[in-house]
Design a protein around this motif. Sequence first.
Motif, PDB file in Angstrom:
ATOM      1  N   SER A  25       0.820  -1.218   0.000  1.00  0.00           N
ATOM      2  CA  SER A  25       0.000   0.000   0.000  1.00  0.00           C
ATOM      3  C   SER A  25       0.845   1.255   0.000  1.00  0.00           C
ATOM      4  O   SER A  25       0.345   2.354  -0.257  1.00  0.00           O
ATOM      5  N   VAL A  26       2.144   1.086   0.293  1.00  0.00           N
ATOM      6  CA  VAL A  26       3.088   2.203   0.297  1.00  0.00           C
ATOM      7  C   VAL A  26       4.271   1.802  -0.584  1.00  0.00           C
ATOM      8  O   VAL A  26       4.632   0.633  -0.642  1.00  0.00           O
ATOM      9  N   LYS A  27       4.861   2.772  -1.251  1.00  0.00           N
ATOM     10  CA  LYS A  27       5.962   2.481  -2.149  1.00  0.00           C
ATOM     11  C   LYS A  27       7.230   2.238  -1.334  1.00  0.00           C
ATOM     12  O   LYS A  27       7.961   3.171  -0.978  1.00  0.00           O
ATOM     13  N   ILE A  28       7.506   0.933  -1.057  1.00  0.00           N
ATOM     14  CA  ILE A  28       8.597   0.623  -0.134  1.00  0.00           C
ATOM     15  C   ILE A  28       9.534  -0.462  -0.651  1.00  0.00           C
ATOM     16  O   ILE A  28      10.451  -0.872   0.047  1.00  0.00           O
ATOM     17  N   LEU A  29       9.304  -0.941  -1.866  1.00  0.00           N
ATOM     18  CA  LEU A  29      10.044  -2.110  -2.305  1.00  0.00           C
ATOM     19  C   LEU A  29      11.554  -1.905  -2.284  1.00  0.00           C
ATOM     20  O   LEU A  29      12.300  -2.836  -1.981  1.00  0.00           O
ATOM     21  N   SER A  30      12.016  -0.728  -2.610  1.00  0.00           N
ATOM     22  CA  SER A  30      13.459  -0.507  -2.725  1.00  0.00           C
ATOM     23  C   SER A  30      14.183  -0.693  -1.393  1.00  0.00           C
ATOM     24  O   SER A  30      15.400  -0.897  -1.369  1.00  0.00           O
ATOM     25  N   SER A  31      13.459  -0.650  -0.281  1.00  0.00           N
ATOM     26  CA  SER A  31      14.086  -0.766   1.041  1.00  0.00           C
ATOM     27  C   SER A  31      13.678  -2.051   1.760  1.00  0.00           C
ATOM     28  O   SER A  31      13.875  -2.177   2.968  1.00  0.00           O
ATOM     29  N   HIS A  32      13.115  -2.998   1.021  1.00  0.00           N
ATOM     30  CA  HIS A  32      12.626  -4.228   1.637  1.00  0.00           C
ATOM     31  C   HIS A  32      13.049  -5.457   0.846  1.00  0.00           C
ATOM     32  O   HIS A  32      12.993  -5.471  -0.377  1.00  0.00           O
ATOM     33  N   HIS A  33      13.477  -6.483   1.601  1.00  0.00           N
ATOM     34  CA  HIS A  33      13.640  -7.800   1.002  1.00  0.00           C
ATOM     35  C   HIS A  33      12.249  -8.332   0.675  1.00  0.00           C
ATOM     36  O   HIS A  33      11.280  -8.041   1.375  1.00  0.00           O
ATOM     37  N   THR A  34      12.163  -9.145  -0.381  1.00  0.00           N
ATOM     38  CA  THR A  34      10.854  -9.647  -0.779  1.00  0.00           C
ATOM     39  C   THR A  34      10.888 -11.163  -0.876  1.00  0.00           C
ATOM     40  O   THR A  34      11.834 -11.740  -1.421  1.00  0.00           O
ATOM     41  N   ARG A  35       9.860 -11.799  -0.348  1.00  0.00           N
ATOM     42  CA  ARG A  35       9.794 -13.261  -0.313  1.00  0.00           C
ATOM     43  C   ARG A  35       8.387 -13.734  -0.634  1.00  0.00           C
ATOM     44  O   ARG A  35       7.407 -13.023  -0.393  1.00  0.00           O
ATOM     45  N   TRP A  36       8.305 -14.919  -1.148  1.00  0.00           N
ATOM     46  CA  TRP A  36       7.044 -15.640  -1.278  1.00  0.00           C
ATOM     47  C   TRP A  36       7.145 -16.917  -0.440  1.00  0.00           C
ATOM     48  O   TRP A  36       8.116 -17.674  -0.566  1.00  0.00           O
ATOM     49  N   TYR A  37       6.149 -17.138   0.396  1.00  0.00           N
ATOM     50  CA  TYR A  37       6.014 -18.362   1.176  1.00  0.00           C
ATOM     51  C   TYR A  37       4.763 -19.088   0.694  1.00  0.00           C
ATOM     52  O   TYR A  37       3.900 -18.512   0.040  1.00  0.00           O
ATOM     53  N   ARG A  38       4.656 -20.349   1.076  1.00  0.00           N
ATOM     54  CA  ARG A  38       3.409 -21.075   0.836  1.00  0.00           C
ATOM     55  C   ARG A  38       3.131 -22.030   1.996  1.00  0.00           C
ATOM     56  O   ARG A  38       4.057 -22.455   2.680  1.00  0.00           O
ATOM     57  N   GLN A  39       1.866 -22.340   2.163  1.00  0.00           N
ATOM     58  CA  GLN A  39       1.461 -23.284   3.190  1.00  0.00           C
ATOM     59  C   GLN A  39       0.527 -24.301   2.559  1.00  0.00           C
ATOM     60  O   GLN A  39      -0.661 -24.002   2.306  1.00  0.00           O
ATOM     61  N   PRO A  40       1.038 -25.503   2.290  1.00  0.00           N
ATOM     62  CA  PRO A  40       0.177 -26.556   1.733  1.00  0.00           C
ATOM     63  C   PRO A  40      -0.829 -27.002   2.781  1.00  0.00           C
ATOM     64  O   PRO A  40      -0.610 -26.812   3.998  1.00  0.00           O
ATOM     65  N   PRO A  41      -1.916 -27.621   2.366  1.00  0.00           N
ATOM     66  CA  PRO A  41      -2.938 -28.074   3.325  1.00  0.00           C
ATOM     67  C   PRO A  41      -2.343 -29.006   4.366  1.00  0.00           C
ATOM     68  O   PRO A  41      -1.668 -29.990   4.030  1.00  0.00           O
ATOM     69  N   GLY A  42      -2.552 -28.694   5.633  1.00  0.00           N
ATOM     70  CA  GLY A  42      -2.096 -29.545   6.722  1.00  0.00           C
ATOM     71  C   GLY A  42      -0.603 -29.515   6.981  1.00  0.00           C
ATOM     72  O   GLY A  42      -0.094 -30.336   7.756  1.00  0.00           O
ATOM     73  N   LYS A  43       0.116 -28.586   6.354  1.00  0.00           N
ATOM     74  CA  LYS A  43       1.564 -28.539   6.514  1.00  0.00           C
ATOM     75  C   LYS A  43       2.015 -27.162   6.995  1.00  0.00           C
ATOM     76  O   LYS A  43       1.244 -26.216   7.056  1.00  0.00           O
TER      77      LYS A  43
END
Length: 117
Positions: A25-43
Amino acid sequence: QVQLEESGGGLVEPGGSLRLSCVPSVKILSSHHTRWYRQPPGKQRELVARIDVGSNPMYADSVKGRFTISRDNAKNTVYLQMNNLKPEDTAVYFCNLAQLLTQREYWGQGTKDTVSS
């Protein structure tokens, strides 16, 4: 408070593709590490891909060669391109940003991806 808006999830057949997007919601990407996580069902939640500031992308072994994380600072958007999807990729996917110096984290609400025929 920074909010992350995720989109792009859905139902896809094995071998198909999806592209997830995450927009803070705020322009902050240049100062932040970025990650994608996932959570499979039951894990447990697991790290899928990351781009830290000043570093190359890194991927979990299970998605190497199929997933690509990227970020467009001008558009303030983080992407996760997912190709050759498998049923075991079925999960809720979460965008995560971590501030470069303080490591303060922000999480998206999650987007559900289902890979099924």
